[in-house]
Design a protein around this motif. Structure first.
Motif, mmCIF file in Angstrom:
data_model
loop_
_atom_site.group_PDB
_atom_site.id
_atom_site.type_symbol
_atom_site.label_atom_id
_atom_site.label_comp_id
_atom_site.label_asym_id
_atom_site.label_seq_id
_atom_site.Cartn_x
_atom_site.Cartn_y
_atom_site.Cartn_z
ATOM 1 N N MET A 1 47.712 40.273 49.799
ATOM 2 C CA MET A 1 46.624 41.247 49.909
ATOM 3 C C MET A 1 47.119 42.640 49.578
ATOM 4 S SD MET A 1 43.919 40.066 50.217
ATOM 5 C CE MET A 1 42.328 40.489 50.784
ATOM 6 N N ARG B 1 49.652 43.284 47.915
ATOM 7 C CA ARG B 1 50.058 43.309 46.520
ATOM 8 C C ARG B 1 48.865 43.644 45.636
ATOM 9 N NH1 ARG B 1 51.350 37.782 43.703
ATOM 10 N NH2 ARG B 1 49.149 37.701 44.202
ATOM 11 N N LEU B 2 47.731 43.026 45.962
ATOM 12 C CA LEU B 2 46.520 43.284 45.190
ATOM 13 C C LEU B 2 46.127 44.753 45.323
ATOM 14 C CD1 LEU B 2 44.470 41.802 43.445
ATOM 15 C CD2 LEU B 2 43.045 41.553 45.478
ATOM 16 N N ARG C 1 48.554 46.804 43.253
ATOM 17 C CA ARG C 1 48.307 46.653 41.817
ATOM 18 C C ARG C 1 47.025 47.349 41.413
ATOM 19 N NH1 ARG C 1 50.135 41.352 39.991
ATOM 20 N NH2 ARG C 1 52.307 41.199 40.635
ATOM 21 N N ASN C 2 46.016 47.294 42.256
ATOM 22 C CA ASN C 2 44.760 47.969 41.944
ATOM 23 C C ASN C 2 44.984 49.457 41.752
ATOM 24 O OD1 ASN C 2 42.608 46.219 41.651
ATOM 25 N ND2 ASN C 2 42.433 45.902 43.845
ATOM 26 N N ARG D 1 46.900 49.946 38.485
ATOM 27 C CA ARG D 1 46.159 49.586 37.285
ATOM 28 C C ARG D 1 45.400 50.774 36.715
ATOM 29 N NH1 ARG D 1 40.518 46.737 36.939
ATOM 30 N NH2 ARG D 1 40.467 47.636 38.998
ATOM 31 N N GLU E 1 33.530 44.131 41.197
ATOM 32 C CA GLU E 1 34.795 43.425 41.369
ATOM 33 C C GLU E 1 34.845 42.810 42.770
ATOM 34 O OE1 GLU E 1 38.021 45.870 40.076
ATOM 35 O OE2 GLU E 1 39.415 44.789 41.368
ATOM 36 N N LEU F 1 33.051 39.618 42.762
ATOM 37 C CA LEU F 1 33.849 38.484 42.283
ATOM 38 C C LEU F 1 34.748 37.954 43.397
ATOM 39 C CD1 LEU F 1 34.985 36.603 40.122
ATOM 40 C CD2 LEU F 1 36.577 38.412 39.466
ATOM 41 N N LEU F 2 35.399 38.879 44.108
ATOM 42 C CA LEU F 2 36.270 38.445 45.201
ATOM 43 C C LEU F 2 35.468 37.684 46.251
ATOM 44 C CD1 LEU F 2 38.468 41.637 45.652
ATOM 45 C CD2 LEU F 2 39.146 39.439 44.692
ATOM 46 N N ALA F 3 34.272 38.181 46.540
ATOM 47 C CA ALA F 3 33.425 37.504 47.525
ATOM 48 C C ALA F 3 33.012 36.141 46.998
ATOM 49 C CB ALA F 3 32.204 38.357 47.834
ATOM 50 N N LEU G 1 34.672 34.251 45.081
ATOM 51 C CA LEU G 1 35.807 33.332 45.171
ATOM 52 C C LEU G 1 36.079 32.917 46.611
ATOM 53 C CD1 LEU G 1 38.255 34.866 42.565
ATOM 54 C CD2 LEU G 1 36.793 32.854 42.345
ATOM 55 N N LEU H 1 36.238 35.417 49.471
ATOM 56 C CA LEU H 1 36.733 36.439 50.388
ATOM 57 C C LEU H 1 35.590 36.837 51.316
ATOM 58 C CD1 LEU H 1 39.577 37.651 50.209
ATOM 59 C CD2 LEU H 1 38.548 39.700 49.261
ATOM 60 N N ARG I 1 37.663 40.468 55.226
ATOM 61 C CA ARG I 1 38.892 40.536 54.438
ATOM 62 C C ARG I 1 38.741 41.515 53.286
ATOM 63 N NH1 ARG I 1 40.988 34.560 53.226
ATOM 64 N NH2 ARG I 1 42.971 35.626 52.863
ATOM 65 N N ALA J 1 31.158 32.022 52.361
ATOM 66 C CA ALA J 1 32.362 32.466 51.649
ATOM 67 C C ALA J 1 33.532 31.539 51.969
ATOM 68 C CB ALA J 1 32.697 33.901 52.032
ATOM 69 N N ARG K 1 33.055 28.195 50.235
ATOM 70 C CA ARG K 1 33.412 28.266 48.809
ATOM 71 C C ARG K 1 34.914 28.229 48.625
ATOM 72 N NH1 ARG K 1 29.365 31.998 48.491
ATOM 73 N NH2 ARG K 1 30.771 33.773 48.734
ATOM 74 N N LEU L 1 34.690 27.944 41.035
ATOM 75 C CA LEU L 1 33.661 28.676 40.292
ATOM 76 C C LEU L 1 34.216 29.231 38.992
ATOM 77 C CD1 LEU L 1 31.833 30.765 43.022
ATOM 78 C CD2 LEU L 1 30.837 29.024 41.549
ATOM 79 N N VAL M 1 44.326 42.905 37.490
ATOM 80 C CA VAL M 1 45.645 43.379 37.931
ATOM 81 C C VAL M 1 46.615 42.232 38.189
ATOM 82 C CG1 VAL M 1 44.836 45.537 38.887
ATOM 83 C CG2 VAL M 1 44.824 43.501 40.307
ATOM 84 N N LEU M 2 46.130 40.996 38.095
ATOM 85 C CA LEU M 2 47.008 39.860 38.362
ATOM 86 C C LEU M 2 47.286 39.104 37.066
ATOM 87 C CD1 LEU M 2 45.404 38.479 41.654
ATOM 88 C CD2 LEU M 2 47.178 40.217 41.383
ATOM 89 N N VAL N 1 42.929 31.708 44.585
ATOM 90 C CA VAL N 1 42.136 31.039 45.622
ATOM 91 C C VAL N 1 43.070 30.388 46.650
ATOM 92 C CG1 VAL N 1 40.548 29.139 46.061
ATOM 93 C CG2 VAL N 1 40.124 30.721 44.175
ATOM 94 N N LEU O 1 44.390 33.024 48.883
ATOM 95 C CA LEU O 1 43.413 33.392 49.914
ATOM 96 C C LEU O 1 43.375 32.339 51.018
ATOM 97 C CD1 LEU O 1 40.323 34.781 47.951
ATOM 98 C CD2 LEU O 1 42.163 36.033 49.064
#
Ligand SMILES: Nc1ncnc2c1ncn2[C@@H]1O[C@H](COP(=O)(O)OP(=O)(O)OP(=O)(O)O)[C@@H](O)[C@H]1O
Ligand SMILES: [Mg+2]
Lengths: 398, 227
Positions: free
Chosen positions: A1, A3-4, A7-8, A11, A285, A288-290, A292, A294, A298, B80, B83, B89, B99-100, B109, B112
């Motif tokens: 986390m 790390r993200l 990186r954000n 970036r 963005e 997208l995380l949600a 996936l 999140l 979080r 969430a 999923r 997805l 960034v990854l 995933v 997470l």
């Protein structure tokens, strides 16, 4: 986390630098401002204190008295703590004559220490070193058309002293207030006494060593010690002796509150704007995380860490720069203003060289404020995103 | 075993005073191991249906089941979490976190979910290899072509070993040759590993290898072919 989050930040260096720069700048400017503000305040009161002395002894009810006899007294002996110094001052009105011209003036007799303290005001010439030497306000000298080395005659008839005395002008004074400058004559105390009232003074100034500018207790304690032994006289602290200025003292916090409030609100708006703009574009963005998987909590944590990292680092940078500047200011500084503005400052009673002051309270306030606002600004879009269905967040338009 | 099920699903979008009925009563079942395409003209409701099946949004009416769990009854964070554990997805675009790296994206995933680094990288690398991306694992999305980015997204879905992979126009930004190649790889994974796929497309040329095609028009299922 983390790390993200890291990186954000890396970036989008432009965005991070803008936001971080604003945070650092707000912290830096706040600290600089607070240091200068406290320094200015201190300088003002230091000057008042220097002029007055910690304690002043005068005749009881001096405000209502007019004639020299009832306004002056023979200085009694005082039992003072180690390091304390007493100076007598004698003031009295009269006439100063040079050739055909004359002006109504106030003669002030000062001890050598008292005269030495006027050095900063000396515009031309030197301080009196011997009997019969006088300092004149520049405006007064101009009005009398006298220059350095000229003779002037003091008249103060009807008093207790000689009533007439000759002086040589050895120096000219530049006083902040012009109307005072046109009436000021400073002479050695013994000369003033000979002219006006032998052996008497109109006030005693007591100066202590090792007492802080705003410290009250030692002054009050000494005053309580002295007062019972001085019948007919009144002991006052410097703030009591300057009631108008004393009334300004409580304004310190108020004015600081207002200034700082305005400054902080402005800084805060810029900060909110910078962070908000940069993060709104990221609601998608976050979507997208949600999507996936999140959860809202979080997501908020991610935004929180990211902002804390950025804001924390830049706040520290701003604080470092601010403290460095403060250290510089604490060594004494001049306002980088044109002479005519400085003149206004002098009218207000400020010396040219000020010394910055910064308390722990101010530093923490600034840091807490900057970090708090920045986090709030950062969490807002995160919170927004976490309340939307992921699809909505992904197609978010503000 | 039924993996996906929509029962009488209606979805009405309300916004700015306009109401759009994107789905007007859809019933659909997808069995384990199926490879199903959802086709239909633009605006027919394909994305809407996939989003509801993924729990990315809630139906206005009707029921949505995934692996026997009724999704429309779960809270947003419960969906969430569901999923995260069960659904892979793939979106039409902007699938990856810029960034990854490809590998980190494919493992995201799993990360997470709290899978330890060694294991998640092994699984992500396996999935990338299955999609022909082994040698590009350490590139960032901006260093990959559109087709490669879509394959990374599929790899991310697969690495998590979900119950089902839902893909909304995974080939929309690709030319038909790369698109076809992606569908073929998905099909191969479906056959080799038994992964259940439901994806949407409006490109009929991609449907050659697809056994079951569900046709959607104007918010209704208007036909189904099984080849
Ligand atoms: N958020 C929304 N708000 C309002 N209307 C929407 C929204 N999302 C979709 N719609 C409408 O719902 C209908 C179905 O849209 P949907 O995106 O599901 O179609 P689609 O089959 O995926 O089309 P395409 O092939 O172009 O992607 C369309 O009429 C669309 O305009
Ligand atoms: Mg669509």
């Amino acid at each position: 986390m983390l790390r993200l989050a890291w990186r954000n930040l890396l970036r989008t260096p432009g965005r991070s630098l803008t936001t971080g720069g604003v945070v650092a700048l707000v912290v830096f400017l706040s600290l600089a401002f607070l240091s200068v503000y406290a320094g200015t305040f201190d300088a003002f009161f230091q000057r008042v204190l220097d002029r007055t002395g910690h304690l002043v002894v005068r005749v009881e009810g001096y405000e209502a008295k007019q004639d020299l006899e009832s306004l002056t007294f023979v200085p009694p002996s005082l039992s003072l703590p180690q390091g304390a110094r007493v100076e007598g001052v004698l003031e009295g009105g009269g006439l100063l004559v040079a050739g055909e011209r004359s002006r109504a003036v106030v003669f002030t007799g000062l001890t050598p220490e008292g005269l030495a303290r006027q050095r900063g005001l000396l515009k031309e010439g030197r301080l009196p070193e011997a009997s019969g030497e006088a300092l004149l306000g520049e405006a007064l000298a101009k009005a009398l058309k006298v220059r350095l080395g000229d003779e002037v005659v003091a008249y103060a008839p009807g008093g207790l002293g000689l009533g007439v005395y000759a002086f040589r002008v050895v120096g000219l004074l530049d006083l902040p207030e012009t109307h005072l400058e046109a009436r000021t004559v400073l002479v050695p105390l013994a000369d003033a006494q000979a002219l006006l009232a032998p052996g008497r003074v109109s006030r005693l100034e007591i100066r202590l060593s090792g007492v802080g500018l705003y410290e009250k207790e030692p002054l009050e304690a000494l005053k309580a010690d002295l007062q019972p032994h001085l019948p007919g006289l009144r002991v006052e602290t410097w703030l009591e002796a300057n009631p108008v200025y004393a009334a300004l003292l409580p304004l310190y916090d108020t004015v600081m509150g207002i200034y700082v409030g305005i400054f902080f609100v402005l800084g805060g708006l810029v900060l909110l704007n910078a962070l908000y703009l940069s993060l709104v574009e990221r609601v998608r963005e976050f979507g997208l995380l949600a999507a996936l998987g999140l959860t809202g909590g979080r997501l908020m944590a991610l935004v929180f860490w990211e902002s804390l990292l950025l804001v924390g680092v830049s706040a520290l940078v701003g604080m470092g720069a601010g403290l460095l500047l403060h250290l510089e200011l604490a060594n004494g500084f001049r306002f980088p203003f044109p002479a005519w503005i400085l003149e206004q400052y002098r009218e207000f009673g400020l010396p040219e060289v000020l010394y910055g002051r910064l308390g722990m309270k101010e530093v923490l306030l600034t840091l807490g404020y900057a970090v708090g606002v920045a986090l709030l600004a950062a969490l807002w879009p995160g919170w927004l995103a976490s309340r939307l269905e992921p699809v909505e967040a992904m197609r978010y338009v503000p | 075993m039924v993996i996906l099920e929509a029962k009488g699903v209606r979805k009405v979008y309300r916004g700015d005073g306009v109401e759009t009925e994107a789905l007007r009563g859809v019933d659909l079942r997808v069995e384990k191991g199926e490879f199903t395409a959802l086709v239909g003209p633009s605006g027919s409701g394909k994305s809407t249906l996939l989003h509801l099946l993924a729990g990315l949004d809630l139906p206005t009416e009707g029921e949505v089941y995934v692996g026997g769990v009724r999704l429309d009854r779960l809270s947003r964070s419960q969906r969430a979490r569901f999923r995260l554990e069960r659904i892979g997805l793939v979106f039409q675009a902007y699938n990856l976190l810029p960034v990854l790296t490809a590998l980190e994206n494919a493992a995201f995933v799993l990360e997470l979910r709290g899978v330890p680094k060694g294991e998640r990288e092994r699984r992500a690398l396996e999935a990338l290899a299955a999609l022909g991306l082994k040698d590009k694992a350490h590139r960032y999305p901006r260093q990959l072509s559109g087709g490669e980015q879509q394959r990374v997204a599929v790899a991310r879905a697969l690495a998590a070993e979900p119950l089902v992979v839902l893909a909304d126009e995974p080939t929309a930004n690709l030319d038909s040759r790369t698109g076809l190649a992606l569908i073929e790889r998905m099909k191969a994974l479906n056959e080799a590993q038994g992964v259940t796929f439901l994806f949407s497309t409006h490109d009929p040329r991609l449907l050659e290898h697809v056994r079951r095609v569900v046709r959607l028009e104007d918010g209704r299922i208007v036909g189904e072919e099984v080849r």
